[in-house]
Enzyme design. Sequence first.
Site, PDB file in Angstrom:
ATOM      1  N   GLY A 184       0.897  -1.303   0.225  1.00 40.36           N
ATOM      2  CA  GLY A 184       0.122   0.132   0.085  1.00 40.36           C
ATOM      3  C   GLY A 184       0.717   1.232   0.021  1.00 40.36           C
ATOM      4  N   ASP A 189       1.581  -9.230   1.772  1.00 41.02           N
ATOM      5  CA  ASP A 189       0.191  -8.455   1.210  1.00 41.02           C
ATOM      6  C   ASP A 189      -0.749  -9.611   0.867  1.00 41.02           C
ATOM      7  OD1 ASP A 189      -0.267  -5.260   0.596  1.00 41.02           O
ATOM      8  OD2 ASP A 189      -1.771  -6.574  -0.176  1.00 41.02           O
ATOM      9  N   ILE A 190      -2.002  -9.290   0.905  1.00 46.51           N
ATOM     10  CA  ILE A 190      -3.019 -10.152   0.576  1.00 46.51           C
ATOM     11  C   ILE A 190      -3.162 -10.419  -0.984  1.00 46.51           C
ATOM     12  CG2 ILE A 190      -4.992  -8.580   0.182  1.00 46.51           C
ATOM     13  CD1 ILE A 190      -6.848 -10.585   1.398  1.00 46.51           C
ATOM     14  N   TYR A 203     -14.359   3.659  10.144  1.00 44.37           N
ATOM     15  CA  TYR A 203     -12.922   3.233  10.011  1.00 44.37           C
ATOM     16  C   TYR A 203     -12.317   4.167  11.528  1.00 44.37           C
ATOM     17  CZ  TYR A 203      -8.102   5.041   8.755  1.00 44.37           C
ATOM     18  OH  TYR A 203      -6.667   5.157   8.637  1.00 44.37           O
ATOM     19  N   LYS A 244     -10.273   2.177  14.670  1.00 43.36           N
ATOM     20  CA  LYS A 244      -9.065   2.625  14.859  1.00 43.36           C
ATOM     21  C   LYS A 244      -9.244   2.978  16.497  1.00 43.36           C
ATOM     22  CE  LYS A 244      -6.667   2.525  11.145  1.00 43.36           C
ATOM     23  NZ  LYS A 244      -5.547   1.826  11.020  1.00 43.36           N
TER      24      LYS A 244
END
Length: 321
Positions: A11, A34-35, A141, A145
């Site tokens: 990313g 990473d996926i 989001y 967090k």
Amino acid sequence: MKRILVTGSGGQIGSWLVPRLRELYGESNVLATDIRTLSAEVVEAGPFQVLDATDVRAVGQAVMRHEADTVFHLAAILSAIGEKDPRLAWHVNMTSLEAVLEVSREQRCAVFTPSSIGVFGPDSPKDPTPQDTVMRPHTIYGITKVAGELLCDYYARRYGVDTRGVRYPGLISYGAPPGGGTTDWAVDIFYQAVEHGRYSCFLAEGTQLDMMYMPDAISAAIGVMEADPDRLAHRNAFNVTAMQLAPETLAAEIRKHVPGFELTYDVDPVRQGIAESWPDRIDDTAARREWGWKPEYDMAAMTADMLHHLKNGDGAGTASS
Ligand code: NAD
Ligand code: SER
């Protein structure tokens, strides 16, 4: 930190963090995961493995095989994408964090988890937003967090896992594009300025948010993980910021390098609502005091560097360009 595993390494942050970690700690000591499969250039630059960070067994095996002592856990769904699919955001952000923390408890790893200005909400003081204050975000989001910060602190207190984090503001960089956040306009604007000399912003004039150039964000991640634990009164997570930008402020700075650059507005109500619920300016005194945080780039230095790199063809495009 000697042997490091990075999740979500393809990313916006990982594509900068992994090369820097390899420079500092040795190429073979940093396992990027990473996926999704990443470009041949990334995969061939050092150890890489496809890894779904929500799969606790797979994370456990990867940490064990690499003999990792530190995990930089970057895999997550960001704010704007999160509002499109809240269940996905909850699943990815919480399941992956719990997996990383459990594996780190069993295998005695330190953990870095980026939090965000998204932890704050409309009830938080806006300018300045203190380190310790009301955190009742309205986005899924932000909710993940806040829950993530609490979970990381819980693992530190209850199990002695060395968890640390920073609350990043919007991050500005060239290279890998941003992953679908509310602050992506501050990256898009540079690409559009260089390619077309104009930009239509999805946030309204006067919407001020904290921002940071990526080299400083990478220094913050490494700085907090290298900090002397005896000096840390906080862990998850430290406010860090470098500059405060509204679209018209950044446009005026870009115009010094791209004469005639035009800024117009086509406001997206969802992202505008998110931005309005976030701080205008966060107070990062605790990070400065406890581990010596200090950004290198202000708006002028960041803008000059971004434009220099994009004009040299170092950009990879953005979601909207
Ligand atoms: P990004 O969206 O650019 O990258 C996330 C990466 O995670 C992607 O490469 C994606 O393929 C991967 N990923 C998604 N689901 C996964 C899974 N289940 N398993 C493994 N990998 C998976 O995000 P980013 O900007 O690099 O952000 C990294 C972290 O920093 C996130 O926690 C984010 O919330 C936080 N953060 C970012 C910013 C910012 O402005 N970029 C600001 C504040 C906080
Ligand atoms: N840049 C991020 C976002 O907009 C902030 O965490 O989602």
